[in-house]
Design an enzyme around this catalytic site. Structure first.
Site, PDB file in Angstrom:
ATOM      1  N   HIS A  80       0.847  -1.185   0.000  1.00  0.00           N
ATOM      2  CA  HIS A  80       0.000   0.000   0.000  1.00  0.00           C
ATOM      3  C   HIS A  80       0.887   1.241   0.000  1.00  0.00           C
ATOM      4  CE1 HIS A  80      -3.691  -2.252   0.904  1.00  0.00           C
ATOM      5  NE2 HIS A  80      -2.933  -2.989   1.698  1.00  0.00           N
ATOM      6  N   CYS A  85      -0.606   2.386  -4.366  1.00  0.00           N
ATOM      7  CA  CYS A  85      -1.475   3.513  -4.689  1.00  0.00           C
ATOM      8  C   CYS A  85      -0.670   4.808  -4.652  1.00  0.00           C
ATOM      9  CB  CYS A  85      -2.623   3.594  -3.696  1.00  0.00           C
ATOM     10  SG  CYS A  85      -3.760   2.203  -3.760  1.00  0.00           S
TER      11      CYS A  85
END
Length: 483
Positions: free
Chosen positions: A167, A210
Site C-alpha cells: 500500500h 497507490c
C-alpha cells in the site's frame, strides 16, 4: 610418439568429447553461443543486483508477498544468484490459518508455488525503512535485527533492480506492522547518495502501490541513471488482481486477491518472453496497456520517471536476466496500436481487506468461532474507516473554519511535475502528530495523507495540527460526532 602426433591426438580426443556435449545442448534449444558465453549473474557491464520488498503483513494482504515471491522466481530463472537477490517479506502468510495450501504461495489461478526457495533475508520486524535504505546503500554496519546481512555491494559497472509491492499514499510507502513509513524525500536522498558514490551503472525501479507516482513526481530528475515505472500516477489507486468473485477467478478456497494488476502484468510478461529482445520501454508499454484505466474495467496509469530517454532502449535482460527456455519467444506488441480490452476485473487496493473478511464470514460454519471473528474484523474495519474519515473532517473544520474552505485545501492536487509538498519535515510531523493523538492510519486511511501535505503547503503548523487532532479524535471517542 613425437610431439606433433601427441598434440594432434589430444586435440582429436578433446573434440570427440566436446561435440556430443554440444549436440545435447542444442537439443535443449539453448544456442551454442549463449551456452559457452552466458554468465548468468553478470551482464557485459557487471553484476546484476536486485532488492525485492513486500511492505505489508496479514493474510488480507496476501498478494504483496505473492508478488515478491513470484519476482524472485523470475529473477532466479533469469540467471541471478541468491547472493545478489535481497528479499524483504514479513513471511506470515504461508502458514497462516487462512491459507488453504499451507507452505505454498500462489500468484495466479493456475496455482504454481512461488514460495519455494525464496531467501528469507529480512523478515518480520526486520522489514523496515532503515534496513531497506541501508541495504540499498551497502551500509552493512547500520543494519538492525536478525537478517541475513546481505546488502547491495555493487560497483560502478553493476546494475540494480528494485521492486516494491504494498500500500502507498501521497509521498510515502507502507512498511509491515509499523507507522514508520518510507517517505519520498528519504528514498530520493538515498538514491542521490548512491549515485554520488558511483556504485552502480544504471538502476530500474518498479513500484506497486497507490499514488506511487508521488514518490518521484517533481523529485527524481534525469541524470542519475535511474529509470522508474509506477503502478499508478501521483493521485490514483492501484489495483488488486486475481481476486475472489472476479474474472479470472482464483481457486474457490481463496478469500483474498492473489496478485496486483501492475505486478502481474510485468511478471507474466517477463516469464513468458525473451528479455534479451525486450527493451525497458517495451515492457513499460506492455504493462501500461494491461493496467491502463481506459480499459472496460478499473485500472491505473502506469507512469515513467527519471532517465527515460537514456535508458529506454536497454534490454530488460540487463536488469532481470532471462529464462533460456524463452529464447524463441519475443513480445510482439505494437506500441502504436490502441490498448486491448481486457476480459478481467480488478479490485481497489484499499478494499481488498473487506473482501477477505466478508468471504471468511460467508465460508465459516454458522455459530463457529471463525465466523464470529470474521464478522468482528469486518465491523472493526468499517468502524476504523468511519473514524478516520470523521476525524479528518473535524480537523479540516478546526483548521480552516468551514467545510468548504477545508475541502478546497485538503482535496487540492498539484500539477504534474511538482512535488507533493515543499516542506517534507512538516509533512512527516503532520503524519506523526495525527497518529499520536488519533492512532495509526489504516491502509484505508492512507487516502487522507495528501490532505496533511496540503496543510503544510498553505502554512499550517504541526503545533496547530496537534490541537486539531486532539480535539477531533477526543470528540469522536466520546461519541460527540455530529452528522
Amino acid at each position: 610418439m613425437n610431439l606433433y602426433s601427441f598434440f594432434s591426438t589430444s586435440l582429436i580426443l578433446h573434440f570427440a568429447v566436446l561435440i556430443p556435449t554440444l549436440i545435447c545442448v542444442e537439443s535443449r534449444n539453448v544456442g551454442l553461443k549463449e551456452f559457452i558465453n552466458r554468465d548468468d549473474d553478470k551482464t557485459s557491464q557487471g553484476t546484476r543486483w536486485a532488492v525485492l520488498l513486500a511492505g505489508s503483513n496479514g493474510y488480507e494482504n496476501y498478494r504483496h508477498q505473492a508478488d515478491i515471491c513470484h519476482a524472485y522466481q523470475v529473477l532466479k530463472k533469469g540467471g541471478l544468484k541468491d547472493e545478489n537477490i535481497i528479499v524483504f517479506m514479513y513471511d506470515d502468510i504461508v502458514f497462516s490459518e487462512y491459507n488453504p495450501r499451507p507452505g505454498v504461495i500462489i500468484n495466479n489461478p493456475r496455482g504454481e508455488d512461488v514460495y519455494y526457495g525464496v531467501p528469507k533475508d529480512y523478515i518480520k520486524e526486520d522489514v523496515n525503512v532503515g534496513n531497506f535504505l541501508n541495504v540499498l546503500l551497502g551500509n552493512k554496519s547500520a543494519l538492525t535485527g536478525n537478517g541475513s546481512g546481505k546488502v547491495v555491494s555493487s560497483g560502478p559497472k553493476d546494475t540494480i533492480f528494485i521492486y516494491y509491492a504494498d500500500h502507498g499514499a501521497a509521498g510515502l510507502l507502507g512498511m509491515p506492522g509499523t507507522s514508520v513509513y518510507l517517505y519520498a524525500n528519504e528514498l530520493h536522498d538515498a538514491l542521490t547518495k548512491k549515485h554520488k558514490a558511483g556504485t552502480y551503472k544504471s538502476m530500474v525501479i518498479y513500484i506497486e502501490a497507490c499514488e506511487a507516482g508521488s514518490m518521484f513526481e517533481g523529485l527524481l530528475k534525469p541524470g542519475m541513471d535511474i529509470y522508474v515505472t509506477t503502478a499508478s500516477n501521483a493521485n490514483e489507486s492501484s489495483w488488486g488482481y486475481y481476486c475472489p468473485e472476479e474474472i479470472p477467478l482464483p481457486p474457490s478456497e481463496y478469500t483474498t486477491c492473489l496478485g496486483d494488476l501492475y505486478s502481474i502484468a510485468w511478471l507474466e510478461d517477463s516469464e513468458k518472453y525473451n528479455m534479451k529482445t525486450e527493451s525497458v520501454h517495451k515492457q513499460y508499454e506492455v504493462v501500461r496497456r494491461r493496467t491502463i484505466a481506459e480499459n472496460t474495467n478499473p485500472g491505473s496509469h502506469v507512469t515513467q520517471y527519471g532517465d527515460i530517454k537514456q535508458l529506454r532502449n536497454q534490454s530488460m535482460y540487463t536488469y532481470i536476466g532471462t529464462n533460456p527456455e524463452n529464447d524463441e519467444y519475443k513480445s510482439s506488441i505494437n506500441t502504436n496500436s490502441k490498448p486491448v480490452q481486457m476480459l478481467s476485473h480488478s479490485i481497489n487496493q484499499s478494499d481488498t481487506d473487506l473482501i477477505h473478511f466478508q468471504l471468511q464470514y460467508q465460508k465459516s460454519p454458522d455459530g463457529s468461532e471463525n465466523k464470529t471473528k470474521a464478522w468482528q474484523r469486518y465491523q472493526n474495519a468499517m468502524q476504523q474507516r468511519k473514524y478516520v474519515d470523521g476525524s479528518m473532517d473535524l480537523i479540516g473544520k478546526f483548521l480552516f473554519g468551514t467545510t468548504a474552505k477545508a475541502s478546497n485545501v485538503m482535496k487540492a492536487v498539484r500539477p504534474a511535475g511538482q512535488s507533493l509538498v515543499d516542506d517534507w519535515i512538516c509533512y512527516k510531523a503532520m503524519v506523526e502528530t495525527y497518529e499520536k493523538h488519533c492512532g495509526p492510519f489504516s491502509r484505508y486511511g492512507f487516502k487522507h495523507m495528501r490532505s496533511l501535505a496540503n496543510m503544510c503547503n498553505v502554512g499550517a503548523k504541526p503545533e496547530k495540527m496537534a490541537d486539531a487532532s486532539n480535539y477531533a479524535c477526543t470528540t469522536l471517542r466520546n461519541g460527540s460526532l455530529q452528522h
